[in-house]
Design an enzyme around this catalytic site. Structure first.
Site, PDB file in Angstrom:
ATOM      1  N   MET A 373      39.722 -10.100  34.438  1.00  0.00           N
ATOM      2  CA  MET A 373      41.159 -10.318  34.631  1.00  0.00           C
ATOM      3  C   MET A 373      41.859  -9.040  35.102  1.00  0.00           C
ATOM      4  O   MET A 373      41.378  -7.931  34.862  1.00  0.00           O
ATOM      5  CB  MET A 373      41.803 -10.774  33.316  1.00  0.00           C
ATOM      6  N   ASP A 485      32.285  -3.674  51.384  1.00  0.00           N
ATOM      7  CA  ASP A 485      32.881  -4.957  50.985  1.00  0.00           C
ATOM      8  C   ASP A 485      34.328  -5.039  51.450  1.00  0.00           C
ATOM      9  O   ASP A 485      35.200  -5.501  50.713  1.00  0.00           O
ATOM     10  CB  ASP A 485      32.789  -5.146  49.473  1.00  0.00           C
TER      11      ASP A 485
END
Length: 650
Positions: A373, A485
């Site tokens: 989270m 990425d």
């Protein structure tokens, strides 16, 4: 017809529900050219020169090439019509080269037809690959039951105490299996556990787990758990062993049997923590007792892994207090006392972060991903922060965490995310960044209702900012860094829509004279991966340039590259852009929310730069310093791009 089976060794074969089970002792080292075992089905036979045999030959001609050219070394195929339709599946081990994969699958077709003469169903296993063809549609099932299961166990006992050895193997088995299941790109994982205090001659245990890449993470994990449940009954105290099925497999040895470095490294087990596998009740054949037994084994192993992770966190906290250098890890990043001091200066107290986020209250949650989270918080200084709370099951492990810490702490650029601090207390792994009120680029760019917020002026500034951030990473900073990425969700936007490149968990450092490297762990996001990286594991600054090219095309068109455009009759964004570029109709696919208020020549220039960046040959892609000049100059002439990599022509 009875089934036929053969493997190395001469122990009997046992039939179990839904699969044949072959057990053999490894007496000599296995060569890649010899089958480990094969199974012939009992469904039906075909005749020489029949339509069924012709269909097998057609698959023989195409499947080896398809498997070797796949980024996952995996291919399926069907040929013909009922009742002569042939279904086939080929999977090569994740550390196998493309050439070896193609040769192995081709050999498998030849050997399977000879060993299971005129049988419509054959399965064969080799060291580098596995193959099955059948007249039954086993491709529709990913539960691991299709085909047969092969068990191979070493004839040598481990020299270390069985209690500690089996516990270490159990922890390694489950950790490697979990990594393989969570690795969405290849469903492949390798690992090792230190064992030097118990066995000086063989100081490590090595493990490998793999599933077919078409399996969902839960299906892969279930398949691996199914074959892992067999291991206590056959491998207790054995120095090596493996279980191989068509859909998933696992192996462990006391020597490095796979290519490349281990993707996971587990610390030395503690004898006090190690349960004795002999006390675990063997799993019954079926029913609730089987599930309960499997649950007990899983619970025991999870407690071991939890204890190991807790030890890691405790050690990190102790190092912080004693200011000792960080130990050398398998990932590539600077490793000296200065790095540790940089991290120590960023350490924040858990109590302060709990207060800043109202104890991670749900109302402060900004988002979530595979790592865990993200929460909004406010420090006592009134600075707004974003707290990245890594979950216990996060795929971003401790090595990726340290990698991101050291890299981001050393990077200072307006287009790179600024790390505020870090907290490693009470089993928490928290990264604290500057707060980005406009979140990530993808949340606005691909939202039909919000994309109008990004007029062309903002989009062009975002493109320029990302380019300058990459140029800093590749060429201008003291460190030469490959991000690996770069994608829309890893570009965050501040209140003025200034882009910040984030998430350096997969980033790698290069020496100043290093041009490229190769990895067995292809991690990232398909759609943004350069072809040489996705297919061969080769990465360089030019693989980042490819990702940047995809990002430019997404920003100009407002379309995701990972979505198929069936209505446009093009397979992906690169194909769609190239099709319109060659036809001279590129304006038709530009984002409608920007075309009425933007200079068309500037948008065309961005499209052309994007196409130059996604060319197949890395040498043809420009450096990021050249890209920034192209973007800022109106006098520099641009070369004509060649057809993009991964472009599928109609």
């Amino acid at each position: 017809m009875a089934s036929h089976h053969r493997g190395r060794g001469h122990l009997p074969c046992y039939l179990v529900p839904a699969a044949a089970l072959l057990i053999a002792f490894i007496l000599t080292p296995l060569s890649a050219g010899d089958p480990l075992g094969h199974f012939c089905g009992n469904s039906a036979n075909f005749t020489a020169n029949s339509t069924y045999q012709t269909n097998i030959r057609l698959l023989h001609a195409t499947l080896p090439k398809n498997a070797s050219s796949s980024p996952n070394l995996f291919a399926t195929g069907t040929v013909g019509t009922l009742p002569d339709m042939v279904y086939a599946l080929a999977l090569c081990r994740g550390d196998t080269s493309a050439a070896s994969c193609g040769e192995c699958v081709a050999t498998a077709f030849q050997d399977a037809q000879q060993l299971c003469l005129y049988n419509k169903d054959a399965t064969i296993f080799y060291e580098p690959c596995a193959l099955r063809f059948s007249n039954q549609n086993f491709l529709s099932s990913t539960d691991g039951g299709s085909g047969s299961t092969l068990i191979l166990t070493s004839s040598r006992n481990a020299s270390a105490p069985a209690k500690v050895f089996d516990a270490a193997v159990g922890a390694l088995i489950h950790a490697t299996a979990d990594y393989a299941a969570a690795n969405s790109s290849r469903r492949f994982g390798t690992g090792e556990v230190d064992f030097g205090n118990f066995d000086k001659i063989n100081p490590k245990i090595y493990g490998l787990a793999q599933c077919t890449p078409d399996m969902a993470p839960d299906d892969c994990r279930a398949c691996l758990q199914g074959i892992i449940a067999m291991m206590p009954n056959y491998f207790s105290g054995k120095s090596g062993g493996r279980v191989i099925s068509l859909r998933c497999s696992y192996r462990y040895e006391q020597y490095p049997f796979f290519n490349g470095p281990s993707l996971l490294q587990l610390p030395e087990p503690s004898p006090a923590l190690a349960p004795a596998p002999a006390n675990v009740t063997p799993l019954p054949a079926r029913g609730d007792s089987k599930r309960n037994g499997a649950a007990r084994i899983l619970a025991i192993t999870q407690s071991i892994v939890a204890a190991i992770l807790a030890s890691i966190v405790v050690c990190l906290c102790l190092r912080r207090k004693k200011s000792k250098p960080v130990q050398k890890a398998s990932v590539s990043y600077p490793n000296n006392p200065e790095d540790t001091q940089s991290i120590d200066s960023l350490m924040l107290d858990l109590s302060a972060l709990r207060a800043a986020t109202d104890n991670f209250d749900e109302s402060n949650k900004l988002g979530e991903g595979g790592f865990g989270m993200v929460y909004k918080g406010i420090l006592p200084s009134d600075e707004q922060i974003a707290v990245k709370r890594l979950s216990q099951s996060s795929r971003q492990g401790i090595e990726e965490l340290k990698n991101e810490l050291v890299l981001v702490a050393k990077l200072q650029h307006k287009n790179l995310m600024r790390l505020v601090g870090v907290c490693l207390e009470e089993n928490e792994k928290l990264l604290v960044y500057e707060y980005m009120p406009n979140k990530s680029l993808d949340t606005i760019l691909f939202d039909p209702e919000r994309s109008s917020q990004l007029d062309w002026g903002k989009r062009f500034r975002i493109v320029n900012g990302i380019a300058r951030g990459l140029q800093y990473l590749h060429e201008d900073s003291q460190l030469k860094i490959i991000h690996r990425d770069l994608k829309a969700s890893n570009v965050l936007l501040d209140s003025e829509f200034i882009p910040k490149i984030s998430d350096f968990g997969l980033a790698r450092l290069f020496d100043s004279d290093q041009s490229q490297d190769v990895t067995n762990r292809v991690a990232g996001t398909y759609g943004y991966m350069a072809p040489e990286y996705a297919m061969r594991g080769t990465y360089s600054i030019k693989s980042d340039v490819f990702s940047f090219g995809v990002l430019i095309l997404e920003i100009v068109t407002g379309r995701r590259n990972t979505v198929a455009f069936d209505s446009e009759k093009s397979a992906d964004l690169l194909s769609l852009v190239w099709e319109h570029w060659t036809k001279g109709t590129i304006v038709e696919i530009m984002d409608l929310s920007t075309t009425s208020h933007s200079p068309g020549d500037q948008m065309l220039k961005c499209i052309q730069i994007g196409l130059l960046c996604v060319q197949e040959d890395p040498a043809d892609r420009p450096l990021m310093s050249v890209v920034t000049v192209m973007l800022s100059s109106n006098t520099v002439s641009l070369e004509a791009p060649s057809r993009p990599a991964f472009c599928i022509q109609k």
